[in-house]
Design an enzyme around this catalytic site. Structure first.
Site, PDB file in Angstrom:
ATOM      1  N   SER A 133      19.850  68.512  21.023  1.00 38.75           N
ATOM      2  CA  SER A 133      18.635  67.730  20.781  1.00 38.75           C
ATOM      3  C   SER A 133      17.347  68.458  21.143  1.00 38.75           C
ATOM      4  CB  SER A 133      18.715  66.415  21.538  1.00 38.75           C
ATOM      5  OG  SER A 133      18.872  66.661  22.920  1.00 38.75           O
ATOM      6  N   HIS A 141      22.696  63.263  17.002  1.00 39.08           N
ATOM      7  CA  HIS A 141      21.561  63.700  16.182  1.00 39.08           C
ATOM      8  C   HIS A 141      21.976  64.165  14.784  1.00 39.08           C
ATOM      9  CE1 HIS A 141      18.100  63.425  18.886  1.00 39.08           C
ATOM     10  NE2 HIS A 141      18.963  63.648  19.857  1.00 39.08           N
ATOM     11  N   LYS A 154      19.675  56.230  16.620  1.00 36.19           N
ATOM     12  CA  LYS A 154      18.753  57.271  16.151  1.00 36.19           C
ATOM     13  C   LYS A 154      18.498  57.086  14.652  1.00 36.19           C
ATOM     14  CE  LYS A 154      19.431  60.097  20.100  1.00 36.19           C
ATOM     15  NZ  LYS A 154      20.489  60.667  20.903  1.00 36.19           N
TER      16      LYS A 154
HETATM   17  C1  LIG Z   1      20.840  60.207  22.270  1.00 37.63           C
HETATM   18  C2  LIG Z   1      22.169  60.719  22.585  1.00 37.63           C
HETATM   19  C3  LIG Z   1      23.147  59.887  23.124  1.00 37.63           C
HETATM   20  C4  LIG Z   1      22.852  58.464  23.534  1.00 37.63           C
HETATM   21  O1  LIG Z   1      22.767  57.612  22.450  1.00 37.63           O
HETATM   22  P1  LIG Z   1      22.237  56.120  22.668  1.00 37.63           P
HETATM   23  O2  LIG Z   1      22.800  55.357  21.527  1.00 37.63           O
HETATM   24  O3  LIG Z   1      20.747  56.174  22.688  1.00 37.63           O
HETATM   25  O4  LIG Z   1      22.795  55.656  23.981  1.00 37.63           O
HETATM   26  C5  LIG Z   1      24.407  60.401  23.331  1.00 37.63           C
HETATM   27  N1  LIG Z   1      24.697  61.680  23.030  1.00 37.63           N
HETATM   28  C6  LIG Z   1      23.773  62.528  22.518  1.00 37.63           C
HETATM   29  C7  LIG Z   1      24.162  63.929  22.183  1.00 37.63           C
HETATM   30  C8  LIG Z   1      22.477  62.071  22.283  1.00 37.63           C
HETATM   31  O5  LIG Z   1      21.560  62.903  21.783  1.00 37.63           O
END
Ligand SMILES: *Cc1c(COP(=O)(O)O)cnc(C)c1O
Length: 393
Positions: free
Chosen positions: A182, A210, A241
């Site tokens: 990310s 992502h 996301k």
């Molecule tokens: C954002 C993210 C999460 C968490 O996701 P949420 O649905 O916001 O809890 C988990 N793993 C990765 C790699 C992320 O980038």
């Protein structure tokens, strides 16, 4: 004497402020979209993971509103005790179908999906091979499992092979990696990780938070991007996301999904996604299955922005996705850059240590299908002006 028990917190907070690491969170007074309202001002939004603009999409909003009329708002209790709504089952079936996976199970978030999944696959006496830059929720899930954690160098398949060769005394084994990282926007070499996992008889798990709705045909994710259907044991994803809502998912082998329904602790001990969340996610899947327009526009916008930034002379690292790190070096410069962007109407956050290594501070730009051509041109103009004023370009 019990009055000073929280003094240490006051001290820690003071230290954070002194070091410039105290996190002040902006208040958004509008829906999450291409522009947001902050302190009564309208700003271009380049912070959100709202890749496809679904967080405020009319069809997604309408689906959430309609579902409340039919099902109310809350699930009442955990699914294994109060029963599971047909709505949740429909979302899981639709997601499995969309991703061409055997089965799918949803969680309250991507974070809890990782906390559920890793401990049902490995435990004490087992070993996890984990990319050194994996997300915090993978790290926490790995710790909860009580398995031994062996970190391998970022995206370095040769180092992974070496680490595997040195750890033959363990029981069950699991390789786990983020799909898209990310902070840099680079993609894990999942095809090679798959080869290593198969050659050594090790379970393979990818966290595609992502990549969900971004990579692969029409946003079907990293497994589709590499054409690895049926070869990756577990794919964790998020609905928070690109899907624009909130929730987590695990897609993959039927038997692993069944095992999660029996033993995944956030499934057994925490209530399910809410009704509007689930209905909104079903509407999002419908949109993605119906057309690749939003995903295509996301990549088109990201190309315009990346090319524009390169032409201006910015260093945008080695991203392969719509995440664009604008590399600036020291944290105070990145913070000043973000402040000036904000003053000129662009909301984009500075990221520094410990989220990224010291000396690698940056502005992290998140592109979205919600932006139009004018938004992108305006943002590039502001980035150019601030970059010149601060001597970055
Ligand atoms: C954002 C993210 C999460 C968490 O996701 P949420 O649905 O916001 O809890 C988990 N793993 C990765 C790699 C992320 O980038």
């Amino acid at each position: 004497m019990n009055t000073n028990t929280t003094d240490w917190i006051e001290e820690e907070l003071h230290n954070l402020k002194e070091a410039g690491l105290f996190n002040t969170i902006r208040t958004i007074e509008s829906p999450m979209d291409a522009r947001v309202t902050i302190d009564g001002r309208s700003l271009l939004n380049f912070c959100a993971n709202n890749y496809l603009g679904l967080a405020n999409h009319p069809q997604v909003r309408a689906a959430a509103q309609a579902a409340i009329n039919d099902f109310g708002v809350g699930p009442g209790a955990v699914r294994s005790i109060a029963g599971t709504m047909s709505l949740h089952i429909e979302l899981e079936r639709r997601l499995a179908d969309f991703k061409h996976a055997e089965a799918c199970i949803t969680f309250q978030s991507g974070f809890t999906a990782n906390l559920a999944t890793i401990p049902v696959l490995v435990g004490k006496g087992d070993v996890i091979f984990s990319d050194e830059l994996n997300h915090a929720s993978i790290i926490d899930g790995a710790r909860l499992s009580r398995a031994n954690i062996v970190r391998y160098a970022h995206n370095d398949v040769d180092d992974l092979r070496r680490q595997i060769a040195q750890t033959s005394q363990y029981g069950r084994r699991l390789i786990v990696s983020d799909g898209v990282f990310s902070m840099d926007g680079d993609i894990a070499p999942l095809d090679k990780l798959c080869d290593v996992a198969e050659a050594n008889g090790i379970l393979l798990m990818v966290d595609d938070a992502h990549g969900e709705g971004v990579l692969g045909r029409g946003g079907r994710g990293i497994v589709d991007h590499f054409g690895l259907h049926g070869r990756v044991d577990v794919e964790v994803g998020t609905l928070s996301k690109a899907f624009g809502v909130m929730g987590g998912l695990v897609a993959g082998k039927q038997i692993i999904v069944e095992w999660l329904r029996q033993r995944g602790r956030p499934f057994l001990f925490s209530s399910a996604m809410t009704v509007p969340d689930v209905a909104a996610c079903i509407a999002a899947v419908n949109l993605l299955q119906h057309s690749t327009e939003l995903v295509d526009r996301l990549w088109h916008n990201a190309d315009i922005f990346k090319n524009g930034m390169k032409a201006l002379g910015f260093n945008t690292g080695h991203t392969q996705t719509p995440i664009v790190p604008v590399m600036l070096g020291e944290a105070p410069l990145a913070q000043e850059f973000s402040r000036r962007l904000f003053a000129e109407g662009v909301f984009a956050m500075a990221i520094g240590y410990p989220t990224v290594p010291p000396g690698k501070a940056r502005i992290r730009v998140m592109n979205s299908a919600a932006h139009n051509q004018t938004d992108l041109e305006e943002a590039l103009e502001v980035f150019g002006r601030v970059g010149k004023a601060l001597g970055v370009i």
